[in-house]
Design an enzyme around this catalytic site. Structure first.
Site, short mmCIF file in Angstrom:
data_model
loop_
_atom_site.label_atom_id
_atom_site.label_comp_id
_atom_site.label_asym_id
_atom_site.label_seq_id
_atom_site.Cartn_x
_atom_site.Cartn_y
_atom_site.Cartn_z
N ASP A 187 -13.89 6.34 2.35
CA ASP A 187 -13.63 6.93 3.66
C ASP A 187 -13.29 5.75 4.56
OD1 ASP A 187 -13.59 7.94 6.20
OD2 ASP A 187 -15.51 9.00 6.05
N LYS A 231 -0.20 5.83 16.44
CA LYS A 231 0.80 5.08 15.67
C LYS A 231 1.42 3.96 16.53
CE LYS A 231 0.64 7.32 11.69
NZ LYS A 231 0.08 6.67 10.48
N SER A 271 4.86 5.43 12.08
CA SER A 271 5.69 6.65 12.11
C SER A 271 6.72 6.47 13.21
CB SER A 271 4.81 7.86 12.45
OG SER A 271 5.62 8.97 12.79
N TYR A 325 -1.37 11.67 17.75
CA TYR A 325 -0.66 10.97 16.67
C TYR A 325 0.28 9.87 17.18
CZ TYR A 325 1.76 10.72 12.10
OH TYR A 325 2.31 10.31 10.91
N1 LIG Z 1 5.12 12.60 5.50
C1 LIG Z 1 5.74 12.20 6.59
O1 LIG Z 1 6.75 12.79 6.99
C2 LIG Z 1 5.27 11.00 7.38
C3 LIG Z 1 6.08 10.56 8.42
C4 LIG Z 1 5.66 9.48 9.17
C5 LIG Z 1 4.48 8.84 8.87
N2 LIG Z 1 3.70 9.28 7.84
C6 LIG Z 1 2.46 8.55 7.57
O2 LIG Z 1 2.42 8.26 6.18
C7 LIG Z 1 1.05 8.14 5.77
C8 LIG Z 1 0.82 9.01 4.55
O3 LIG Z 1 0.98 10.36 4.92
P1 LIG Z 1 1.43 11.53 3.91
O4 LIG Z 1 2.59 12.17 4.52
O5 LIG Z 1 1.51 11.02 2.53
O6 LIG Z 1 0.22 12.54 4.13
P2 LIG Z 1 -0.84 13.11 3.13
O7 LIG Z 1 -1.69 14.03 3.92
O8 LIG Z 1 -0.18 13.64 1.89
O9 LIG Z 1 -1.68 11.81 2.70
C9 LIG Z 1 -2.64 11.21 3.52
C10 LIG Z 1 -3.81 10.82 2.63
O10 LIG Z 1 -4.78 10.13 3.43
C11 LIG Z 1 -6.05 10.56 2.96
N3 LIG Z 1 -7.06 10.35 3.99
C12 LIG Z 1 -7.21 11.01 5.17
N4 LIG Z 1 -8.30 10.59 5.81
C13 LIG Z 1 -8.86 9.62 5.03
C14 LIG Z 1 -10.01 8.81 5.16
N5 LIG Z 1 -10.84 8.93 6.22
N6 LIG Z 1 -10.29 7.92 4.18
C15 LIG Z 1 -9.47 7.81 3.09
N7 LIG Z 1 -8.36 8.56 2.92
C16 LIG Z 1 -8.07 9.45 3.88
C17 LIG Z 1 -5.88 12.03 2.63
O11 LIG Z 1 -6.92 12.50 1.78
C18 LIG Z 1 -4.50 12.05 2.01
O12 LIG Z 1 -4.55 11.93 0.59
C19 LIG Z 1 0.20 8.56 6.97
O13 LIG Z 1 -0.26 7.40 7.63
C20 LIG Z 1 1.19 9.33 7.83
O14 LIG Z 1 0.81 9.31 9.19
C21 LIG Z 1 4.07 10.36 7.08
#
Ligand SMILES: NC(=O)c1ccc[n+]([C@@H]2O[C@H](COP(=O)([O-])OP(=O)(O)OC[C@H]3O[C@@H](n4cnc5c(N)ncnc54)[C@H](O)[C@@H]3O)[C@@H](O)[C@H]2O)c1
Length: 250
Positions: free
Chosen positions: A54, A147, A130, A143
């Site tokens: 975590d 970021k 992001s 958010y």
């Molecule tokens: N998917 C998109 O379009 C997008 C766009 C911009 C930025 N992001 C960023 O990319 C990163 C990954 O996001 P994603 O899209 O793969 O989302 P996702 O929800 O698939 O993955 C996020 C992961 O973080 C884990 N997580 C959350 N809280 C946690 C904690 N306290 N300790 C450990 N793990 C934890 C979750 O269990 C999950 O597996 C994030 O930082 C997100 O903000 C994603």
């Protein structure tokens, strides 16, 4: 063998980044809230191990680093959450939770890894930001603020830790058809509309972000530090092309 830890490794982008770092020759720690969610990802990847963490708990982060064993050569602070609600309806708890995972934890996990990296005299940290850190949107709560803070923290880390041998950069994904955005892009009409607005004419993939990570951790990027690499097919700078304007010689 060089090693890397990817937080949020069980998620859409984290799984892609973990696989890409494995291809690049790293032993990879796929770290997520529940070991059971990281295990299926780690088992598909060469030289990968599932870790439970975590990121908002310093004790949990220390235990995860101890279990991994090596001080990682690379840390990818990728774990993230969103609680999308208009600011008017957002509770302070929601706001705080988003800031804790997306910003504060990148500091605490980064600091814990950097202490070991500094002793060794080398390391690379990537923080996943992001395009919302550059351009906010309605209804996305804390958010963008979290970021944007992470972009600034990245630069601060790069400045303080560069002399210790640690490079720190961030990557700002745009519209990515994976992870937390995947449900949003399930509808074909939304996929086509959003993808069509992107100057490169498609949504991004987890692999686009993973390839950017692979570049930034490589020796080819040894002079790149303190940079926020926007990987968005140029949607962020395309604002003016969405406003009708007759082109005339003036
Ligand atoms: N998917 C998109 O379009 C997008 C766009 C911009 C930025 N992001 C960023 O990319 C990163 C990954 O996001 P994603 O899209 O793969 O989302 P996702 O929800 O698939 O993955 C996020 C992961 O973080 C884990 N997580 C959350 N809280 C946690 C904690 N306290 N300790 C450990 N793990 C934890 C979750 O269990 C999950 O597996 C994030 O930082 C997100 O903000 C994603």
């Amino acid at each position: 063998m060089r090693s890397a830890i990817v937080t949020g490794g069980a998620g859409g982008l984290g799984a892609g980044i973990s696989a890409r770092l494995s291809e690049a020759g790293y032993r990879v720690g796929v770290a997520d809230l529940k070991r059971e969610s990281a295990e299926p990802i780690a088992s598909e990847i060469k030289n990968a191990v599932a870790l439970e963490v975590d990121v908002t708990s310093e004790a949990s982060v220390d235990a995860m680093l101890a279990e991994f064993g090596d001080v990682p050569d690379v840390l990818v602070n990728n774990a993230g959450i969103a609680r999308f609600k208009p600011l008017m309806d957002q509770t302070a708890e929601d706001f705080q939770a988003v800031v804790n995972v997306n910003l504060v934890a990148c500091f605490t996990v980064g600091r814990a890894a950097a202490r070991g990296m500094a002793k060794r005299g080398s390391g690379v940290i990537i923080n996943i930001t992001s395009i919302n850190g550059i351009v906010p949107a309605s209804g996305v709560g804390a958010y963008p603020a979290a970021k944007a803070g992470l972009v600034s923290l990245t630069k601060n880390m790069a400045v303080e830790w560069g002399p210790l041998g640690i490079r720190v950069n961030s990557i700002a994904p745009g519209f990515i058809d994976s992870g937390m955005s995947a449900p949003f892009f399930k509808e074909r009409a939304i996929r086509e509309m959003r993808g069509g607005k992107v100057p490169v004419q498609r949504l991004g993939l987890a692999a686009d972000i993973a390839n950017a990570v692979a570049f930034l951790v490589s020796d080819e990027a040894s002079y790149v530090s303190g940079h926020d690499l926007v990987v968005d097919g140029a949607i962020t700078p395309s604002l003016l092309s969405h406003l009708p304007r007759e082109v005339k010689d003036i």
